[in-house]
Design a protein around this motif. Structure first.
Motif, short mmCIF file in Angstrom:
data_model
loop_
_atom_site.label_atom_id
_atom_site.label_comp_id
_atom_site.label_asym_id
_atom_site.label_seq_id
_atom_site.Cartn_x
_atom_site.Cartn_y
_atom_site.Cartn_z
N VAL A 119 86.46 84.16 17.64
CA VAL A 119 85.98 83.95 18.98
C VAL A 119 85.61 85.11 19.49
N GLU A 120 84.00 85.31 19.95
CA GLU A 120 83.76 86.66 20.54
C GLU A 120 84.11 86.66 22.01
N VAL A 121 84.36 87.77 22.38
CA VAL A 121 84.96 88.17 23.70
C VAL A 121 84.09 89.13 24.30
N GLN A 122 83.50 88.73 25.40
CA GLN A 122 82.64 89.85 26.05
C GLN A 122 83.11 90.06 27.38
N ILE A 123 83.52 91.46 27.65
CA ILE A 123 84.02 92.07 28.66
C ILE A 123 83.10 92.95 29.36
N ARG A 124 83.01 92.60 30.97
CA ARG A 124 82.18 93.51 31.66
C ARG A 124 82.46 93.24 33.00
N ILE B 197 84.38 88.53 33.29
CA ILE B 197 83.74 89.05 34.15
C ILE B 197 84.86 89.87 35.28
N LEU B 198 84.66 91.10 35.36
CA LEU B 198 85.85 91.70 36.45
C LEU B 198 85.02 92.13 37.57
N GLU B 199 85.71 91.98 38.80
CA GLU B 199 85.53 92.37 40.01
C GLU B 199 85.97 93.79 40.14
N SER B 200 85.14 95.19 39.89
CA SER B 200 85.89 96.13 39.82
C SER B 200 84.92 97.14 40.18
N PRO B 201 85.41 98.30 41.11
CA PRO B 201 84.60 99.35 41.70
C PRO B 201 83.87 99.95 40.41
N SER C 69 68.57 100.06 25.14
CA SER C 69 67.72 100.39 26.14
C SER C 69 66.91 99.58 27.12
N SER C 70 67.37 98.23 26.97
CA SER C 70 67.06 97.11 28.00
C SER C 70 67.83 97.20 29.05
N GLY C 71 69.00 98.07 29.15
CA GLY C 71 69.93 98.16 30.32
C GLY C 71 71.24 97.31 30.07
N TYR C 72 71.36 96.57 29.06
CA TYR C 72 72.46 95.86 28.86
C TYR C 72 73.70 96.63 28.63
N GLU C 73 74.71 96.18 29.26
CA GLU C 73 76.01 97.02 29.21
C GLU C 73 77.30 95.78 29.21
N SER C 74 77.94 95.99 28.29
CA SER C 74 78.92 95.27 28.08
C SER C 74 79.82 95.49 26.64
N LEU C 75 81.16 95.08 26.75
CA LEU C 75 82.03 95.38 25.75
C LEU C 75 82.33 94.01 24.77
N HIS C 76 81.89 93.97 23.66
CA HIS C 76 82.06 93.01 22.87
C HIS C 76 83.13 93.14 21.77
N THR C 77 83.90 92.18 21.40
CA THR C 77 84.84 92.13 20.41
C THR C 77 85.04 90.67 19.88
N GLU D 207 83.11 103.01 39.94
CA GLU D 207 83.98 104.10 39.28
C GLU D 207 85.03 103.87 38.35
N ASN D 208 85.62 102.69 38.53
CA ASN D 208 86.61 102.12 37.51
C ASN D 208 86.34 101.32 36.39
N GLU D 209 84.89 100.60 36.73
CA GLU D 209 84.69 99.59 35.68
C GLU D 209 84.89 99.93 34.15
N LYS D 210 84.51 101.18 33.72
CA LYS D 210 84.73 101.53 32.11
C LYS D 210 86.11 101.27 31.70
N ALA D 211 87.07 102.09 32.61
CA ALA D 211 88.47 102.02 32.40
C ALA D 211 89.01 100.71 32.44
N ASP D 212 88.55 99.74 33.58
CA ASP D 212 88.99 98.44 33.56
C ASP D 212 88.64 97.57 32.50
N CYS D 213 87.43 97.93 31.90
CA CYS D 213 86.88 96.85 30.87
C CYS D 213 87.75 97.37 29.68
N TRP D 214 88.04 98.43 29.30
CA TRP D 214 89.09 98.77 28.11
C TRP D 214 90.30 98.52 28.46
N ARG D 215 90.77 98.25 29.61
CA ARG D 215 92.36 97.76 29.78
C ARG D 215 92.27 96.35 29.45
#
Ligand code: MN
Length: 739
Positions: free
Chosen positions: A339-344, A282-286, A321-329, A288-296
């Protein structure tokens, strides 16, 4: 029983302590007037529940305080919801009325508490359809205010947490209901933590031993897991620190329920599951940057571990559609385990935990997330508002739409549409508009021509092709999977059949006129019987379609306005029994209803047979011969265990005797409906009624009637007539008085 000593002063202090701990978590109720409203609700609730206690012996007010606390703390709800949570049981259980609520608090509070009161607690369901009906009622409140459902979930969660004190039977009922509906509902609303806790608690009460066993095993293997997680995350943490990113890493084991599910449904041993888990970064990220930071972070994780390309899920670019946002790999660990890694971001994480409720906190969230949820609720409402065949089907359909995963497809204009996995082009057409659905002839998917039944995939661009000549077809029902499309097709087919039927009806009327046959129901029934159609509507429809040719009618006689067809001799129903039938029949068939044969028999009350039913006789110890239907719920046992006491039986041809039959029906409540039904029974069908009862609730009526009929033919035509009434959804024979 041991009576706990109660110190009233100590209890008062405890109530206040709990109230203050509620206030501490009401972060969103900051203003003085908001605090005053909560205080007022608390005081009203304390007073209203003052003489009530929970099953545990505790003051009842502990429960509403706890529910309000869950609403504020775990769901992030605001003042109005907290006020309503405190008052949620007052209207149902105390002297307080909805008018009181409106006068003391306001209109909004009234609507929410009304909704909560309608979804009464676990009633003693006599059968599954009552239960389904209750769920349906509950889901109907979704259209009032989504907070009703959220508070109801908080209420259910607290009841599940404190289920220990209930009687075993109640525990099972409440736990099953939770698993059946509330957990999926929480899931669909994006409340993953609550869903998991509800599932785990349900299992705890449904299968206490298994639950405890899994808990014990998880405790025993805790150290192994911690070591693994530490080793796995070490290189990632080092790199994130080096880059100066602020983050938190959580290692999450599967829930007890999902482990149990794997063991029981998939037969996987515990040893293969216990160390399967997800790592969440879980990232502490503003924002406007969160998408880029998650991919980083994704890039860092996959620098160390090999990802599985099919298991990348990007719910940041396109949220659920429930509003869930996360990057899973899912990546391969050095020990060879996936191992599943969830980044958000922390914002996404809060959304994931608190779901819909967190939207209010982030006002600057892009419009789309909120409107997507609204769209989902809109779909639910559509399904709810269209009458479906019966409550159980309805719940099944609804549950399907709760569970199904989604695909995302685009219109030619680039608008995104969400559909359940497995949806076809026809589902898509109906989702755009019913008229587009009705006239759909095919589609272009990614510019290639495809049929109606083509299954869509995420990312497809779909252009629907229509034709004015196209009409809904029966087999379309096999093509669509969404509940709303199904319902629209069914309605259209019924409507069309009725229209075509009108022509057939006119044709039959003319034919009757020519033959000097009166236009009365007895004659129409004779036609229905002769052509063996399901109903009069079906008869008209087939006449109009030409599959029944009135010109080719033969083997009939007309006597004073009545038409009568020659009847074929029916083959005798013979009951197969393994053992030879015993006395008194000596292999002969017992004729029922024949005065000449003086055999003492009675009709069994477990299945209430009437002439025309396939039946058999059963020799009882003290009550002579009992006649059962061959499909009686007891038949199999009687025939297999006491084959030597079973005798063949058939009805004599006498039709003079009348038999009592109970019918139950349900449908949409409407003015004049009772009149319509009683008219059909007594006037059109000329059937005697012995008893009739109706009950209407929330626009749905349930009725029971006891009628006197000659035989099954007579009964079936009566049932068909009743089914033909638009508002009537189901008509069933009551098998016994206990059904
Ligand atoms: Mn309650």
């Amino acid at each position: 029983m041991h009576k706990p000593t109660i110190d009233p002063e100590e209890e008062k202090r405890e109530i206040l302590r709990r109230y203050r701990s509620l206030l501490r978590v009401c972060h969103r109720s900051r203003t003085r007037s908001e605090r005053a409203r909560i205080r007022k609700a608390f005081e009203v609730a304390v007073d209203a529940h003052k003489d009530m206690r929970r099953k545990s012996g505790e003051p009842y007010i502990y429960h509403p305080i706890a529910v309000a606390k869950i609403a504020a703390e775990e769901l992030g709800l605001g003042t109005t919801a907290i006020v309503c949570a405190l008052l949620h049981d007052t209207v149902e259980d105390t002297d307080i009325t909805l008018d009181d609520i409106e006068n003391l608090f306001g209109k909004k509070e009234r609507v929410i508490i009304d909704g909560l009161t309608k979804i009464s607690g676990v009633s003693d369901y006599s059968n599954t359809s009552d239960q389904a009906e209750n769920f349906r009622k509950m889901l109907l409140t979704l259209s009032d205010d989504v907070r009703v459902i959220l508070i109801k979930l908080a209420d259910r969660l607290h009841n599940m947490r404190t289920l220990d004190h209930m009687a075993r039977e109640k525990q099972l009922k409440i736990a099953s209901e939770t698993l059946f509906l509330y957990a999926p509902l929480a899931h669909r609303l994006g409340l993953y933590n609550i869903k998991t806790e509800l599932e785990d608690l349900s299992l705890k009460f449904k299968e206490p031993d298994t639950y405890q066993d899994i808990i014990n095993r998880l405790q025993k293997t805790q150290a192994v897991r911690t070591r693994f997680i530490n080793a796995f995350t070490l290189p990632i943490r080092r790199e994130l620190d080096r880059l100066g990113l602020k983050y938190e890493i959580k290692g999450r084991t599967k829930s007890v329920f999902s482990i149990w599910n794997k063991i029981h449904k998939k037969g996987v041993p515990f040893e293969e599951i216990y160390d399967v888990f997800a790592i969440r970064i879980i990232l502490e990220s503003p924002q406007e940057n969160e998408k880029a930071d998650c991919w980083r972070v994704y890039s860092i994780v996959t620098d160390f571990y090999q990802p599985s390309p099919e298991r990348l899920r990007d719910w940041i670019s396109i949220p659920k559609s429930s509003g869930y946002e996360s990057l899973h790999t899912t990546v391969m660990s050095p020990t060879g385990k996936w191992v599943e890694v969830q980044i958000r971001s922390s914002r996404m994480d809060e959304m994931a935990e608190k779901g819909y409720a967190a939207h209010w906190k982030y006002k600057d969230t892009p419009e789309t997330t909120e409107s997507k949820m609204d769209k989902w609720l809109q779909q639910v409402r559509e399904v709810l508002e269209s009458p479906s065949d019966n409550a159980i089907d309805f719940i099944d359909n609804f549950k399907l739409s709760l569970f199904s995963e989604e695909i995302y497809v685009f219109t030619p204009e680039g608008d995104l549409k969400t559909l359940p996995v497995g949806s076809t082009t026809l589902d898509f057409a109906f989702q755009i508009h019913s008229q587009i659905g009705y006239h759909c002839i095919g589609a272009k998917v990614n510019f290639k021509l495809v049929p109606l039944s083509h299954k869509l995939r995420s990312g497809d661009q779909v252009e629907i092709l229509t034709s004015k000549k196209q009409r809904p077809k029966e087999d379309w029902l096999n093509i669509v999977i969404t509940a709303s499309a199904r319902q629209k097709i069914k309605n259209a087919l019924k409507e069309e059949k009725k229209q075509i039927g009108e022509e057939g009806k006119e044709m039959l009327k003319r034919r009757f006129q020519n033959l000097k046959v009166e236009w009365i129901s007895a004659n129409i029934d004779e036609m229905v019987r002769h052509y063996n159609t399901e109903s009069a509507l079906e008869l008209y429809f087939r006449i109009a379609k030409g599959s029944i040719d009135l010109k080719k009618m033969k083997n009939y006689a007309i006597e004073s306005g009545r038409i009568l067809f020659e009847r074929e001799v029916q083959p005798l129903p013979i009951i197969e029994t393994k053992a030879a039938p015993a006395a008194p029949s000596k292999g002969e068939t017992l004729l029922i209803g024949d005065e000449k044969q003086k055999v003492d028999y009675t009709l069994a009350t477990c299945c209430n047979p009437i002439p025309g039913d396939e039946v058999f006789g059963f020799i009882t110890v003290s009550e002579g011969i009992k006649i059962h239907r061959t499909n009686c719920p007891n038949a199999q046992e009687l025939m297999s265990k006491y084959a030597y006491r079973v005798i063949k039986a058939r009805w004599s041809n006498k039709e003079m005797v009348q038999f009592e039959v109970g019918l139950k029906f349900s449908g949409i409540d409407d003015v004049g409906l009772v009149q319509k039904i009683t008219n059909i029974i007594s006037t059109d069908m000329n059937v005697n009624m012995k008893a009739i009862s109706f009950e209407a609730n929330n626009g749905i009526f349930q009725g029971k009637v006891v009628v006197l009929v000659h035989d099954t033919e007579h009964l079936n035509s009566l049932m068909d007539q009743l089914k033909a009434v638009d508002e009537v959804l189901t008509v069933d024979r009551i098998e016994s008085e206990f059904a």
